[in-house]
Design an enzyme around this catalytic site. Structure first.
Site, PDB file in Angstrom:
ATOM      1  N   ASP A   1      14.829  -3.564  13.234  1.00 30.17           N
ATOM      2  CA  ASP A   1      15.334  -2.626  12.492  1.00 30.17           C
ATOM      3  C   ASP A   1      14.750  -1.247  12.756  1.00 30.17           C
ATOM      4  OD1 ASP A   1      17.682  -1.610  11.377  1.00 30.17           O
ATOM      5  OD2 ASP A   1      16.785  -2.184   9.252  1.00 30.17           O
TER       6      ASP A   1
ATOM      7  N   GLU B   1       0.957  -1.174  -0.112  1.00 34.47           N
ATOM      8  CA  GLU B   1      -0.126  -0.020   0.073  1.00 34.47           C
ATOM      9  C   GLU B   1       0.871   1.201  -0.035  1.00 34.47           C
ATOM     10  OE1 GLU B   1      -3.147   2.077   2.817  1.00 34.47           O
ATOM     11  OE2 GLU B   1      -2.249   0.160   3.714  1.00 34.47           O
TER      12      GLU B   1
END
Length: 305
Positions: free
Chosen positions: A211, A103
Site C-alpha cells: 500500500d 516506536e
C-alpha cells in the site's frame, strides 16, 4: 511471518510494563490525525519517552497482528527502515478495544539524497529472499491481512498471474458487482480470462509493502524513509511501484535510483493500470461511487466489447 503470541497483551498497562519496564506510566494520550480506519494516539510517558498507539474495536485485533507481521517482515530484510513493533493486544477499558504499539517516529527534515536513498532501499527490499515468507508457494504471505479495512487474501500460489487473478482482482470485482452495469460485468469476466496475456512472471518474487503511497512513508530521525501501514505480501515488485503512481507520483530521482538497482521488466507501462485497478476497486468497495468511473475506464482499456 506471523506475530508471536508472546507479543499479544491482555491490557495496555500490561503491555507498557512488559515492553518498557514496570516503572513506566502513561501520563497523557494525545490524538494523532491521519487515518480513516483506526484511532491513533501519541502516548507520553512519565519519563518523557513517546509511544505511538493505534486502536480499533477489540474484535479487530487481527488488523494489528497482521500489520505487525508485515512491519517485521519488511524490517527483517535489513534493506529499509520500518516502524518498530512493540506489541499489540486488547484492553477491556473504555468498552473494550484492540491496540497496536509502535516506536514513535519523531521525524526531522529530509536528507539531501532522501529520494535516491528511498529508491535504492526499496529496490533492495524487492531483491531480498522471500522463500520463508510464503509456506507452500512463491506468492502470498503466511496469513491473510488487510488493504485498508478490506481483507486481503494471501493464499500461497506458484504462479503470479493466478495469484493476482484469484487473490486480488476477482474478490474485489465480485464485491463491486452491485455498482456495475451489464457491460462492466462482461468486461470483468473477460479481463480475468485474459489476464495471462497481460501479466508477466517476475524475475523473482519480492516482498511488497502492498500500500505504498505517500501517506505510508514517513521521515525518521535519520532523515530517511521509514515505512508504516503495510499490506505486505510476496508478489511482483512492479505492483509497489505502480501504487506510488496512483495518487501522485514520487519525484523522478526516486524511480531513477530504483532502476539502477532493479531495472523494470519490459511492458511495465502496459500493466500499470491493471495494478491500479486493484486499489481503485478497493476504494470503490470501501468509499463508494466516486471511484466507479476510473474503474470503468480501466476495464474499457483492457477489454473492448
Amino acid at each position: 511471518m506471523t506475530i508471536s503470541t508472546k507479543d499479544i497483551y491482555s491490557s495496555l498497562r500490561q503491555a507498557i510494563c512488559s515492553i518498557l519496564g514496570e516503572d513506566r506510566k502513561i501520563v497523557r494520550f494525545v490524538p494523532v490525525s491521519g487515518g480513516d480506519i483506526n484511532e491513533a494516539y501519541r502516548l507520553e510517558l512519565h519519563d518523557g519517552s513517546l509511544v505511538f498507539m493505534k486502536t480499533n474495536r477489540k474484535e479487530n485485533l487481527s488488523f494489528f497482528t497482521t500489520e505487525a507481521a508485515g512491519l517485521r517482515a519488511i524490517a527483517a530484510t535489513g534493506a529499509i527502515a520500518a516502524a518498530r513493533v512493540l506489541g499489540c493486544g486488547t484492553d477491556e477499558g473504555n468498552g473494550g478495544y484492540a491496540f497496536l504499539l509502535l516506536e514513535y517516529i519523531a521525524g526531522r527534515d529530509r536528507a539531501a539524497d532522501y529520494w535516491e536513498t528511498f529508491g535504492r532501499e526499496l529496490a533492495a527490499m524487492h531483491r531480498a529472499p522471500t522463500a520463508e515468507l510464503v509456506p507452500g508457494g512463491r506468492y502470498g504471505f503466511a496469513e491473510d491481512n488487510y488493504i485498508g479495512a478490506s481483507r486481503q487474501i494471501n493464499t500461497a500460489c506458484d504462479n503470479w498471474t493466478a495469484f493476482f487473478r484469484d487473490c486480488r482482482l476477482e474478490p474485489q470485482l465480485r464485491s463491486a458487482a452491485a455498482y456495475f452495469e451489464r457491460a462492466d460485468l462482461r468486461r470483468s469476466g473477460r479481463l480475468l480470462d485474459q489476464l495471462e496475456n497481460i501479466l508477466d512472471e517476475p524475475r523473482q518474487p519480492s516482498l511488497l509493502h502492498g500500500d505504498l503511497w505517500s501517506g505510508n512513508v514517513m521521515t525518521g530521525a535519520d532523515g530517511n524513509v521509514w515505512l508504516i501501514d503495510p499490506a505486505a505480501y510476496v508478489g511482483h515488485a512492479e505492483t509497489d511501484l505502480a501504487m506510488t503512481e496512483l495518487f501522485g507520483r514520487f519525484p523522478w530521482r526516486f524511480y531513477d535510483a530504483y532502476r539502477e538497482v532493479m531495472p523494470l521488466q519490459p511492458g511495465y507501462a502496459d500493466r500499470l493500470d491493471l495494478y491500479h485497478l486493484y486499489h481503485l476497486l478497493n476504494h470503490l468497495n470501501l468509499f463508494g461511487r466516486a471511484y466507479l468511473s476510473p474503474v470503468q475506464q480501466i476495464l474499457k482499456r483492457y477489454v473492448w466489447l
